[in-house]
Write a protein that holds these residues in place. Structure first.
Motif, PDB file in Angstrom:
ATOM      1  N   SER A  65       0.854  -1.190   0.000  1.00  0.00           N
ATOM      2  CA  SER A  65       0.000   0.000   0.000  1.00  0.00           C
ATOM      3  C   SER A  65       0.894   1.244   0.000  1.00  0.00           C
ATOM      4  CB  SER A  65      -0.900   0.003   1.243  1.00  0.00           C
ATOM      5  OG  SER A  65      -0.133   0.213   2.407  1.00  0.00           O
ATOM      6  N   GLU A  66       0.277   2.406  -0.196  1.00  0.00           N
ATOM      7  CA  GLU A  66       1.054   3.649  -0.198  1.00  0.00           C
ATOM      8  C   GLU A  66       1.715   3.877   1.157  1.00  0.00           C
ATOM      9  OE1 GLU A  66      -1.120   7.070  -1.513  1.00  0.00           O
ATOM     10  OE2 GLU A  66      -1.973   5.994  -3.213  1.00  0.00           O
ATOM     11  N   LYS A  67       1.006   3.552   2.217  1.00  0.00           N
ATOM     12  CA  LYS A  67       1.545   3.707   3.570  1.00  0.00           C
ATOM     13  C   LYS A  67       2.751   2.793   3.779  1.00  0.00           C
ATOM     14  CE  LYS A  67      -0.007   3.444   8.386  1.00  0.00           C
ATOM     15  NZ  LYS A  67      -1.110   3.080   9.264  1.00  0.00           N
ATOM     16  N   GLU A  68       2.668   1.568   3.248  1.00  0.00           N
ATOM     17  CA  GLU A  68       3.771   0.629   3.378  1.00  0.00           C
ATOM     18  C   GLU A  68       4.988   1.074   2.565  1.00  0.00           C
ATOM     19  OE1 GLU A  68       1.539  -3.612   4.182  1.00  0.00           O
ATOM     20  OE2 GLU A  68       1.628  -2.860   2.127  1.00  0.00           O
ATOM     21  N   VAL A  69       4.742   1.619   1.386  1.00  0.00           N
ATOM     22  CA  VAL A  69       5.840   2.113   0.553  1.00  0.00           C
ATOM     23  C   VAL A  69       6.530   3.281   1.255  1.00  0.00           C
ATOM     24  CG1 VAL A  69       6.429   3.228  -1.631  1.00  0.00           C
ATOM     25  CG2 VAL A  69       4.849   1.290  -1.615  1.00  0.00           C
ATOM     26  N   ALA A  70       5.733   4.181   1.840  1.00  0.00           N
ATOM     27  CA  ALA A  70       6.307   5.317   2.567  1.00  0.00           C
ATOM     28  C   ALA A  70       7.138   4.834   3.750  1.00  0.00           C
ATOM     29  CB  ALA A  70       5.205   6.253   3.037  1.00  0.00           C
ATOM     30  N   ARG A  95       5.600  -6.764  15.919  1.00  0.00           N
ATOM     31  CA  ARG A  95       5.119  -6.446  14.575  1.00  0.00           C
ATOM     32  C   ARG A  95       5.219  -4.957  14.316  1.00  0.00           C
ATOM     33  NH1 ARG A  95       0.785  -8.334  12.002  1.00  0.00           N
ATOM     34  NH2 ARG A  95       1.628  -6.953  10.436  1.00  0.00           N
ATOM     35  N   ASP A  96       5.425  -4.604  13.076  1.00  0.00           N
ATOM     36  CA  ASP A  96       5.349  -3.218  12.641  1.00  0.00           C
ATOM     37  C   ASP A  96       3.931  -2.997  12.145  1.00  0.00           C
ATOM     38  OD1 ASP A  96       5.445  -0.794  11.230  1.00  0.00           O
ATOM     39  OD2 ASP A  96       7.584  -1.038  10.852  1.00  0.00           O
ATOM     40  N   VAL A  97       3.204  -2.088  12.778  1.00  0.00           N
ATOM     41  CA  VAL A  97       1.784  -1.908  12.465  1.00  0.00           C
ATOM     42  C   VAL A  97       1.562  -1.330  11.071  1.00  0.00           C
ATOM     43  CG1 VAL A  97       1.079  -1.707  14.871  1.00  0.00           C
ATOM     44  CG2 VAL A  97       1.753   0.350  13.606  1.00  0.00           C
ATOM     45  N   ASP A  98       2.583  -0.768  10.469  1.00  0.00           N
ATOM     46  CA  ASP A  98       2.430  -0.184   9.130  1.00  0.00           C
ATOM     47  C   ASP A  98       2.434  -1.228   8.020  1.00  0.00           C
ATOM     48  OD1 ASP A  98       2.280   2.383  10.143  1.00  0.00           O
ATOM     49  OD2 ASP A  98       4.455   2.664  10.077  1.00  0.00           O
ATOM     50  N   PHE A  99       3.007  -2.395   8.279  1.00  0.00           N
ATOM     51  CA  PHE A  99       3.127  -3.421   7.247  1.00  0.00           C
ATOM     52  C   PHE A  99       2.114  -4.544   7.450  1.00  0.00           C
ATOM     53  CE2 PHE A  99       7.581  -1.882   6.961  1.00  0.00           C
ATOM     54  CZ  PHE A  99       7.602  -1.619   5.604  1.00  0.00           C
ATOM     55  N   HIS A 100       1.618  -5.060   6.342  1.00  0.00           N
ATOM     56  CA  HIS A 100       0.865  -6.310   6.355  1.00  0.00           C
ATOM     57  C   HIS A 100       1.878  -7.403   6.668  1.00  0.00           C
ATOM     58  CE1 HIS A 100      -1.167  -9.852   4.674  1.00  0.00           C
ATOM     59  NE2 HIS A 100      -2.299  -9.205   4.993  1.00  0.00           N
ATOM     60  N   ILE A 101       1.454  -8.465   7.305  1.00  0.00           N
ATOM     61  CA  ILE A 101       2.375  -9.511   7.763  1.00  0.00           C
ATOM     62  C   ILE A 101       3.194 -10.103   6.614  1.00  0.00           C
ATOM     63  CG2 ILE A 101       0.635 -11.342   7.669  1.00  0.00           C
ATOM     64  CD1 ILE A 101       3.450 -11.077  10.251  1.00  0.00           C
ATOM     65  N   ASN A 102       2.563 -10.322   5.454  1.00  0.00           N
ATOM     66  CA  ASN A 102       3.297 -10.887   4.311  1.00  0.00           C
ATOM     67  C   ASN A 102       4.342  -9.909   3.783  1.00  0.00           C
ATOM     68  OD1 ASN A 102       1.784 -13.214   4.464  1.00  0.00           O
ATOM     69  ND2 ASN A 102       0.267 -12.504   2.986  1.00  0.00           N
ATOM     70  N   ASN A 103       3.981  -8.630   3.736  1.00  0.00           N
ATOM     71  CA  ASN A 103       4.931  -7.623   3.257  1.00  0.00           C
ATOM     72  C   ASN A 103       6.073  -7.432   4.254  1.00  0.00           C
ATOM     73  OD1 ASN A 103       3.423  -7.303   0.964  1.00  0.00           O
ATOM     74  ND2 ASN A 103       2.295  -5.537   1.749  1.00  0.00           N
ATOM     75  N   GLU A 104       5.740  -7.524   5.537  1.00  0.00           N
ATOM     76  CA  GLU A 104       6.791  -7.424   6.561  1.00  0.00           C
ATOM     77  C   GLU A 104       7.771  -8.580   6.415  1.00  0.00           C
ATOM     78  OE1 GLU A 104       6.926  -8.078  11.268  1.00  0.00           O
ATOM     79  OE2 GLU A 104       5.579  -6.459  10.637  1.00  0.00           O
TER      80      GLU A 104
END
Length: 118
Positions: A65-70, A95-104
């Motif tokens: 997502s845009e938030k994850e890219v940022a 966990r990092d709340v900004d990332f989805h688990i798969n993207n993290e």
């Protein structure tokens, strides 16, 4: 030059035989700052460029997502940020709340390839 050397030896002898905790602490702090500076300047190790992680994940950014890219750009802005993220998120169960688990997991696995270059 000779007088400067004599002065340095005299101060060292004085501090050796009559230690003053505050002066010794100041001396040790300044010595460490100087050694860290020299170490940083003369470092010959191959180092990780922080943006290398971003470049490796560039083909997967469509799933982010845009938030994850940022957040990824923020993490890869410096080597220290990458190192901090790796040791606080990837090496723990936090966990990092900004990332989805798969993207993290993708980010952590990419960073994991370059761990020896920190």
């Amino acid at each position: 030059m000779k007088h400067l050397l004599i002065l340095i030896v005299a101060v060292a002898l004085y501090l050796h035989f009559y230690p003053n905790e505050e002066v010794t602490q100041f001396y040790n702090e300044q010595k460490q700052v100087l050694l860290d500076g020299f170490s940083e300047l003369s470092d010959t190790k191959v180092r990780l460029k922080a943006d290398k992680i971003y470049l490796d994940l560039e083909h997967d950014l469509a799933a982010f997502s845009e938030k994850e890219v940022a957040r990824l750009k923020e993490i890869t802005s410096s080597r220290e940020n990458v190192k901090t993220f790796y040791f606080t998120i990837c090496k723990t169960e936090q966990r990092d709340v900004d990332f989805h688990i798969n993207n993290e997991k993708k980010v952590c696995s990419t960073i994991n390839r370059y761990v020896n270059m920190f």
